[in-house]
Scaffold this active site. Structure first.
Site, PDB file in Angstrom:
ATOM      1  CD  GLU A  69      -2.800  -1.226  -0.014  1.00  0.00           C
ATOM      2  OE1 GLU A  69      -2.967  -0.194  -0.709  1.00  0.00           O
ATOM      3  OE2 GLU A  69      -3.308  -2.319  -0.315  1.00  0.00           O
ATOM      4  CD  GLU A  81      -3.190  -3.289  -7.151  1.00  0.00           C
ATOM      5  OE1 GLU A  81      -2.685  -3.917  -6.189  1.00  0.00           O
ATOM      6  OE2 GLU A  81      -3.652  -2.149  -7.039  1.00  0.00           O
TER       7      GLU A  81
END
Length: 293
Positions: free
Chosen positions: A147, A224
């Protein structure tokens, strides 16, 4: 990996719809058709409208995300778990070269996490209660690294620019299609655009919007992989792989509200072209291959 665009895109769409309704009700776009379709003016108009929604979405993203999951920001850690969580985020963010994000926990038993915020040095990282319970500290650290990687890579800002650009072209070409239908096919010769223009442009905006979403989803999947690499760098490649494997073993369905699914770490795409994340299997394989190269 998520099923559709989350808070950012929903806010973006909502702002664009509101602006579009206001423009049509008050006839503010009448000047575009005063002497035929002025493509230069139309493009500037589309640019302004297209980027307004995405920029407002970005600026609102952190507060809206907190509200969507009822996240509790840890200002004063109350137990050992919260102390560890804050210290780990501080250490990883320092290693990533960004200021300490806000750290929050949201009470959901599915393993998930997300990061959001308009600026690298004013971000939010939140984890679910289920993530903390179901994973080891090394695995949670890898998720936090993932994150923080999103934040350090500037993914939120890049997504804003991309969304603003696709918004621009959707509006631009939808208006051209509406104009052609109204003036060429329906042969409207009045000074005002007819119902054909409004219906055709709205329909074209929906169709083009779906195509544009594919572009945004492709970028989301690409980011991602980059965030996984960041997680591997910040917390260790084996830890990142172990965290993804733990997510794959989880029997819990992801339970992030629809509004912020695009910001999380866990989820299952219903169709490849509209999935915001690659599959967990693909991400694990990618990490293993890059380790060997």
């Amino acid at each position: 990996m998520f099923k559709r665009v989350g808070l950012f895109l929903l806010t973006n769409i909502a702002v664009m719809v509101v602006i579009g309704v206001i423009v049509n009700i008050f006839g503010l776009n009448r000047f575009l058709h005063a002497n035929g379709l002025d493509l230069g003016t139309l493009f500037v108009y589309s640019l302004v409208i297209g980027f307004t929604g995405s920029i407002i979405s970005l600026l609102m993203s952190k507060q809206m995300a907190k509200m969507a999951v009822r996240a509790r920001v840890i200002t004063n850690p109350e137990n050992q778990e919260e102390f560890w969580l804050v210290d780990t985020v501080a250490r990883l963010s320092h290693k990533a070269g960004i200021k300490m994000p806000e750290v929050a926990i949201f009470e959901d038993m599915s393993p998930n996490a997300f990061a959001t915020g308009a600026f690298k040095n004013d971000a939010l990282v939140a984890v679910s209660r289920g993530l903390l319970i179901s994973m080891s500290q090394k695995e949670v650290e890898a998720v936090l690294g993932h994150e923080i990687g999103h934040v350090a890579n500037g993914d939120m800002v890049t997504l804003t620019l991309l969304q603003g650009m696709v918004n621009t072209f959707v509006i631009f070409f939808a208006r051209i299609i509406g104009y052609v239908v109204d003036r060429v096919i329906l042969k409207n010769r009045s000074d005002r655009v007819g119902i054909g223009y409004m219906v055709a442009s709205v329909f074209a905006e929906i169709v083009l919007g779906v195509l544009a979403m594919m572009i945004v989803m492709a970028f989301s999947r690409y980011r991602e992989y980059r965030a996984d690499e960041a997680g591997a760098f910040l917390s260790g490649r084996e830890n990142m792989i172990a965290a993804l494997q733990a997510l794959a073993r989880s029997k819990d369905e992801p339970h992030l509200p629809e509004a912020i699914k695009a910001f999380g770490i866990n989820g299952k795409g219903f169709a490849a072209l509209f999935s915001t994340h690659p599959t967990l299997e693909d991400r694990i394989e990618k990490l293993r291959k890059t380790a060997q190269s």
